[in-house]
Design an enzyme around this catalytic site. Structure first.
Site, PDB file in Angstrom:
ATOM      1  N   GLU A 108       0.292   1.256 -28.300  1.00 17.62           N
ATOM      2  CA  GLU A 108      -0.955   1.389 -29.072  1.00 17.62           C
ATOM      3  C   GLU A 108      -1.983   2.190 -28.287  1.00 17.62           C
ATOM      4  O   GLU A 108      -1.963   2.197 -27.055  1.00 17.62           O
ATOM      5  CB  GLU A 108      -1.545  -0.002 -29.330  1.00 17.62           C
ATOM      6  CG  GLU A 108      -1.078  -0.662 -30.604  1.00 17.62           C
ATOM      7  CD  GLU A 108      -1.851  -0.172 -31.833  1.00 17.62           C
ATOM      8  OE1 GLU A 108      -2.544   0.855 -31.762  1.00 17.62           O
ATOM      9  OE2 GLU A 108      -1.751  -0.835 -32.879  1.00 17.62           O
ATOM     10  N   ASP A 112      -8.432  -3.642 -30.755  1.00 20.72           N
ATOM     11  CA  ASP A 112      -9.820  -4.016 -31.018  1.00 20.72           C
ATOM     12  C   ASP A 112      -9.825  -5.485 -31.471  1.00 20.72           C
ATOM     13  O   ASP A 112      -9.917  -6.389 -30.650  1.00 20.72           O
ATOM     14  CB  ASP A 112     -10.392  -3.060 -32.069  1.00 20.72           C
ATOM     15  CG  ASP A 112     -11.853  -3.305 -32.366  1.00 20.72           C
ATOM     16  OD1 ASP A 112     -12.486  -4.110 -31.667  1.00 20.72           O
ATOM     17  OD2 ASP A 112     -12.385  -2.693 -33.315  1.00 20.72           O
ATOM     18  N   ARG A 174      -9.621  14.036 -31.215  1.00 17.89           N
ATOM     19  CA  ARG A 174      -8.470  13.469 -30.507  1.00 17.89           C
ATOM     20  C   ARG A 174      -8.079  14.334 -29.309  1.00 17.89           C
ATOM     21  O   ARG A 174      -7.435  13.882 -28.375  1.00 17.89           O
ATOM     22  CB  ARG A 174      -7.251  13.378 -31.439  1.00 17.89           C
ATOM     23  CG  ARG A 174      -7.420  12.401 -32.589  1.00 17.89           C
ATOM     24  CD  ARG A 174      -6.090  12.219 -33.308  1.00 17.89           C
ATOM     25  NE  ARG A 174      -6.245  11.683 -34.640  1.00 17.89           N
ATOM     26  CZ  ARG A 174      -6.317  10.379 -34.930  1.00 17.89           C
ATOM     27  NH1 ARG A 174      -6.261   9.486 -33.975  1.00 17.89           N
ATOM     28  NH2 ARG A 174      -6.450   9.976 -36.168  1.00 17.89           N
TER      29      ARG A 174
HETATM   30  P1  5GP Z   1      -7.455  -3.549 -34.508  1.00 22.25           P
HETATM   31  O1  5GP Z   1      -6.438  -3.715 -35.584  1.00 22.25           O
HETATM   32  O2  5GP Z   1      -7.020  -4.108 -33.166  1.00 22.25           O
HETATM   33  O3  5GP Z   1      -8.791  -4.129 -34.910  1.00 22.25           O
HETATM   34  O4  5GP Z   1      -7.769  -2.013 -34.388  1.00 22.25           O
HETATM   35  C1  5GP Z   1      -6.869  -1.140 -33.843  1.00 22.25           C
HETATM   36  C2  5GP Z   1      -7.046   0.265 -34.356  1.00 22.25           C
HETATM   37  O5  5GP Z   1      -8.410   0.550 -34.709  1.00 22.25           O
HETATM   38  C3  5GP Z   1      -6.700   1.257 -33.289  1.00 22.25           C
HETATM   39  O6  5GP Z   1      -5.336   1.577 -33.303  1.00 22.25           O
HETATM   40  C4  5GP Z   1      -7.616   2.430 -33.620  1.00 22.25           C
HETATM   41  O7  5GP Z   1      -6.985   3.264 -34.551  1.00 22.25           O
HETATM   42  C5  5GP Z   1      -8.820   1.807 -34.248  1.00 22.25           C
HETATM   43  N1  5GP Z   1      -9.944   1.622 -33.285  1.00 22.25           N
HETATM   44  C6  5GP Z   1     -10.423   0.463 -32.785  1.00 22.25           C
HETATM   45  N2  5GP Z   1     -11.443   0.661 -31.941  1.00 22.25           N
HETATM   46  C7  5GP Z   1     -11.627   2.009 -31.891  1.00 22.25           C
HETATM   47  C8  5GP Z   1     -12.527   2.868 -31.168  1.00 22.25           C
HETATM   48  O8  5GP Z   1     -13.390   2.452 -30.386  1.00 22.25           O
HETATM   49  N3  5GP Z   1     -12.374   4.201 -31.377  1.00 22.25           N
HETATM   50  C9  5GP Z   1     -11.451   4.728 -32.217  1.00 22.25           C
HETATM   51  N4  5GP Z   1     -11.404   6.054 -32.331  1.00 22.25           N
HETATM   52  N5  5GP Z   1     -10.576   3.966 -32.904  1.00 22.25           N
HETATM   53  C10 5GP Z   1     -10.667   2.619 -32.745  1.00 22.25           C
END
Ligand code: 5GP
Length: 183
Positions: A108, A112, A174
């Site tokens: 990954e 988050d 990116r």
């Molecule tokens: P989760 O499902 O853990 O809440 O989020 C994971 C996904 O959210 C990551 O794979 C990414 O695509 C996006 N994401 C979470 N935080 C960030 C951030 O600070 N910046 C960016 N660009 N994407 C994030």
């Protein structure tokens, strides 16, 4: 006057704060590669990058993993173009490889809330791998709401929205070589 691209704004205008430099990233990825090499010696793991964010990280990481390995890619959506999670995960591209009996490493870009890895964990465990571990370039420990272990973590970062090194803002940025905080 020509309008500046978002890339130019980050690189030249200083509107973004560097959180992790290219040197810090390189150094940490070398260490992670070494660790994975030691842990998987004698096995032939399959490393699966979660698109789009993890493609750069995995490309760099596998060059420091000195054993036989396979790669594959999966694409899921959670955020769309928003900065906060929609609370829903959808599968956009499935893997091609056979997973049963394999040593799987899911790679990954960032964890988050942990919603995405929760979805992936359930999906992959149902395919009966020999083992399943998560690798994440970044994690926001303040936000994580899952107990699923992440065995290899590049950096713990504060709860801020970051871009660069594979991570996007509305699908761009990116290609920034380091990780920046959008102020
Ligand atoms: P989760 O499902 O853990 O809440 O989020 C994971 C996904 O959210 C990551 O794979 C990414 O695509 C996006 N994401 C979470 N935080 C960030 C951030 O600070 N910046 C960016 N660009 N994407 C994030």
């Amino acid at each position: 006057m020509k309008q500046r691209s978002e890339f130019e704004k980050v690189v030249y205008d200083g509107g973004f704060r560097t959180l992790l430099s290219r040197d810090q990233i390189d150094q940490r990825i070398r260490e992670m590669g070494k660790q994975i090499t030691e842990d998987y010696r004698g096995k032939q793991p399959i490393m699966i990058a979660v698109l789009n964010g993890a493609f750069l990280f995995m490309a760099d990481l596998i060059r420091h993993v000195e054993i036989d390995l396979e790669v594959d890619f999966i694409k899921i959506s959670s955020y769309g173009d928003a900065k906060v999670s929609s609370g829903e995960v959808r599968m956009l591209k499935d893997i091609n490889a056979e997973i049963q009996g394999r040593h799987v490493l899911l790679v990954e870009d960032i964890v988050d809330t942990g919603l995405s890895i929760g979805f992936l964990h359930e999906k992959f465990m149902a395919m009966q791998p020999a083992s399943l571990r998560f690798v994440s370039f970044l994690i926001k420990p303040e936000n994580v709401k899952t107990d699923i272990p992440i065995h290899y973590i590049g950096f713990e970062i504060p709860n801020e929205f970051v871009v660069g090194y594979g991570l996007d803002y509305k699908q761009i940025l990116r290609n920034l070589p380091a990780v920046y905080v959008m102020e």
